[in-house]
Scaffold this active site. Sequence first.
Site, PDB file in Angstrom:
ATOM      1  N   GLY B 230      23.460  37.782  49.218  1.00 54.68           N
ATOM      2  CA  GLY B 230      23.343  39.160  48.730  1.00 54.68           C
ATOM      3  C   GLY B 230      24.431  39.529  47.746  1.00 54.68           C
ATOM      4  N   GLY B 458      23.958  34.414  55.325  1.00 53.50           N
ATOM      5  CA  GLY B 458      24.277  33.037  55.005  1.00 53.50           C
ATOM      6  C   GLY B 458      25.705  32.670  55.358  1.00 53.50           C
ATOM      7  N   THR B 459      26.464  33.674  55.777  1.00 54.09           N
ATOM      8  CA  THR B 459      27.880  33.463  56.055  1.00 54.09           C
ATOM      9  C   THR B 459      28.118  32.789  57.397  1.00 54.09           C
ATOM     10  OG1 THR B 459      27.940  35.637  57.040  1.00 54.09           O
ATOM     11  CG2 THR B 459      28.556  35.479  54.727  1.00 54.09           C
ATOM     12  N   PRO B 584      36.847  28.053  61.301  1.00 54.40           N
ATOM     13  CA  PRO B 584      37.364  27.391  60.094  1.00 54.40           C
ATOM     14  C   PRO B 584      36.269  26.800  59.204  1.00 54.40           C
ATOM     15  CG  PRO B 584      38.687  26.805  61.992  1.00 54.40           C
ATOM     16  CD  PRO B 584      37.508  27.588  62.520  1.00 54.40           C
ATOM     17  N   GLN B 590      33.270  30.104  52.856  1.00 52.44           N
ATOM     18  CA  GLN B 590      33.382  31.431  52.229  1.00 52.44           C
ATOM     19  C   GLN B 590      34.440  31.419  51.127  1.00 52.44           C
ATOM     20  OE1 GLN B 590      32.210  35.046  53.257  1.00 52.44           O
ATOM     21  NE2 GLN B 590      30.556  33.567  53.254  1.00 52.44           N
ATOM     22  N   LYS B 653      40.949  39.744  59.191  1.00 61.19           N
ATOM     23  CA  LYS B 653      40.963  40.720  58.098  1.00 61.19           C
ATOM     24  C   LYS B 653      39.704  40.711  57.235  1.00 61.19           C
ATOM     25  CE  LYS B 653      45.942  41.333  57.371  1.00 61.19           C
ATOM     26  NZ  LYS B 653      47.087  41.013  56.508  1.00 61.19           N
ATOM     27  N   GLY B 654      38.846  39.752  57.405  1.00 59.66           N
ATOM     28  CA  GLY B 654      37.670  39.682  56.534  1.00 59.66           C
ATOM     29  C   GLY B 654      37.933  38.733  55.381  1.00 59.66           C
ATOM     30  N   GLU B 657      35.256  38.185  50.484  1.00 64.83           N
ATOM     31  CA  GLU B 657      35.432  38.551  49.080  1.00 64.83           C
ATOM     32  C   GLU B 657      36.750  38.128  48.471  1.00 64.83           C
ATOM     33  OE1 GLU B 657      33.166  42.634  48.624  1.00 64.83           O
ATOM     34  OE2 GLU B 657      33.570  42.141  50.706  1.00 64.83           O
TER      35      GLU B 657
END
Lengths: 327, 697
Positions: B230, B458-459, B584, B590, B653-654, B657
């Site tokens: 996305g 997809g993550t 991991p 990612q 933390k994410g 991106e």
Amino acid sequence: MKPFEYERADDVAGAVATLERDPDAKYLAGGTNLVDLMRLRVETPSRLVDVNRLDLGGIVVEADGAVRIGAAVRNSDLAADPVIRERYPVLSRALLSAASGQLRNMASVGGNLLQRTRCVYFMDSSKPCNKREPGSGCPAIVGVSRELAILGASEHCIATHPGDMAVALTALDAIVHFETAAGPDSLPMSGFHRLPGDDPSRDTNLPPGALITSVEVPPLSFGGRSTYRKARDRRSYAFALASVAAALDVEDGIIRDLRIAVGAVSHKPWRATVAEELLRGSPATPDRFEAAIRAELDIARPTEQNAFKIPLVTRLVVGVLDELAHP
Amino acid sequence: MSAIGASLARIEGIEKVTGAADYAYETTAEQETLYGWVVQSSIVTGRILDIGVDAVLALPGVVEVVTWRNAPHLEDTGDGELNVLQHAIISYRGQPVAVVIAETLETAREAANVLEVSYSAGESDVLMSPDHLRLYAPDKVNPAFETDSVIGEVDVALADAVTSIDHSYSTPALFNNPMEPHATTAEWQGGRLELVDSTQGSSVTAEQIGALFGIPGEAVHVRAEHVGGGFGSKGSPRPNVPLAAIAAKITGRRVKLAYTRQMMSSLAGYRTPTVSRMRLGADADGRLTAISHEAFSQTSTLFEFAEQTAEATRHMYAAPNRRTTHRLVALDVPTPRWMRAPGECPGMYALESAMDELAAAAGIDPIELRRRNEPERDPELDVPYSSRDLIGCMERGAELFGWAERDPRPAAHIDGRWAIGTGMAASTYPAMAQPSGAVVTAMPDGRYRLGINATDIGTGSRTVMRQIAADALDVEPEAIDIRIADSNLPKASVAGGSSGTASWGWAVTKACRELRISLQTGMTIPPDGITVTATTDAEIAAQEELSRHAFGAQFVEVRVDLDSGEVVVPRMVGVFAAGRIMNPRLARSQFIGAMTMGLGMALHEVGELDTVLGDYANHDFATYHIPACADVKDIRVEWLDEEDTHLSPMGGKGIGEIGIVGAAAAVANAVAHATGIRVRDLPIQPDKLIADLPARF
């Protein structure tokens, strides 16, 4: 996609006769360009005549030393052929720089010669394009033209021939053999593709309905000292911003003979005859190379977006000739 | 042993690679399904005069043509992009003007191709510039940040600076191109709408589509079992969803509708072109005295989207005098929306390029310059960081990359026809969490059923939610059956803002912990199990005010072909401090994927605007270039062990991106080092270099 008829040709004469009867029909070989264009409604043939079963394969060395390549030979097979790799590395490298492995496995020699421009306006049937729809206009001239022609374009069209193989074949003075209802005929590569002039709808001088049967590459004593370099926006699967096919025959630092063809700068692969003439008999030095290609590009008429192709072609040609001069 | 931190493979991996996983366009029961095809405007602005519906309806297999004349009424929900087929006015080239519905896909497509639409075209303006006469200051920037910030006396400090730079950096329109284009299957059952949609958030889709049709969100059932990417473009419904729902409503049948790749450029959202004017001033020690970041971007006339381009600049470096501004112009273009790290991605390209230029101007190593400007507290929010380890990332990255051996002189390393250079840049992305809910049931057979309306684009979030639940329940992950991406499940936030794992995992953790407490009371488990539902609204609201960000450092080597200006990137190194890493294996992909996308931003991707015809002319994968395998050589990723107790209970933390943030600057900085040419206008294609490259001969 517009509905169409499909038939499989059994022999060359039959295939040619079908197109004689139905001028809106098209031959289908690898389909790597035609089928895309049909999906986009850029091509709307009434009928596809599948020529994949015809006996048009094979790479044969003839008695006079020429190599005859069947029109149906796949790009991958041609690139890997030991004779081609040894005698004409420029052709093998040009093929390998093109498209992707999957596309090269499908694309045929005959079809590759006939691939159409990738100008974004030609590919978008919602927009004007004199090549796709004669008289509708050319938005590229004031629009997105970064990849388009700087040599031999017209006020009606600035499209380029997008291919790589044809650039190498142009440098090698290859001859295209074809069949029409009137019998066999041929065109030299120098006269195969044409400039757009006032009729950009025609890419080549091939007569209507002609079926390419083979490509003949004449012997070239210094063909082993040849190469192809392609500048592009990414390392694979991108059309050229500019490309150079060259062969060089040097003795004692003096150029005895050479061939230069430039790709992605014109509606046809551009044989750099002005530069060749200046360099034949001259010392093989970078300044001579540069002066020669600058003279060739004197007549270039770029748009604002593609003016970079002049320094690009200049540097590429100098770099390639220098590489061939110092193997 | 903790399940969090284990490199578990994706639960649905086998299904996906064998083609068994059903995506939104692949739902079964074909015999009941009709096919919709979008017809797009070929003018930029103006009105539709007429549509030749009758001729197309006469074609065999065509069921219906929906236009503004016969489309059902949609409520005005404030997003003009979603109010499809409501009137004859055209606001951008490529806007939907009709949907053709047919018994087969091929018939629908061909009928759409031959549908005659006549227009009256108006004047149009599609070109953004920082000098545009209609620039304005939006009230807020995405999603709710202040438009401007001013601290101290920036102009005075710049005038007094020992070293200063003043440059503008621009990024082009960039297009989200997930592998799976947007697609929807829609069917009305009485007053209820059934959707299978390729979305990053089925909760938000249900709410927004319900509002459009004037029905409650609960009357819209949205499923998104598998979603093929996305990057933000599916973060809220795009026109495909209302178009499919309209088509289903008007025919009373089930309708499938998907975008082609070409449609993606006008109907999916994209990253706005940006211009950032950066002014930095420093004292003799290289300490920043002033930071000014003025950002310019575009929006459409249908919906205001204001990219928060200068937001990251507010939190990166210490400086007593600071200014950030955002100006916007509404053009006759499709609406730009989120694309991976909106704001941070183009903004940090500008800031990190400017920092590199400042380092060169001051004669300070780029890492040292950043070290000297490390803030104690968030310089604009004036609160502490929950944790911040940019320096650790730079140090580890420098070690992995071999930065110490670098000769800082530009264009000093030539190897034959190659100019070689290295560059680095910092990365950052906020660590966010949104309220979500989760339900978990303990079954008598010892298994657990976990449900949350999260989305796995997809993550691997399905897999990570199971890991999180396993730890909270103290059971093996295999004991948990998980359901996601169904709006009948407890409402959850969108898979966006790198916040999915934190938001959903928090709710999952809470529900599972409460269930464990219930189970410890020793009660016997009834046949339908013991169920606990939890939401995190209170926990999210109670978070103390801190500056929560992940940080990173990226290092790049480039080789520039002096004959052609082509740039090759033989290696990239990224080191990130992003809190606790849940998985991991998934995290690595990612980071690598985002760095690759950053490489594409640096070298390849550009929407080429035709200002006359009014659209981005290169809208397929042959002409809009993303990196090919041959462009991506060696990308090495590491992360630091970072414990941050001010985040969600899991402590992450994410990571979705941050990998794209800074990557383009690192490439541009390396190109400047290799060639001496500073490109301030992405992408760095051969034409930007060729005329100025060092001579070879």
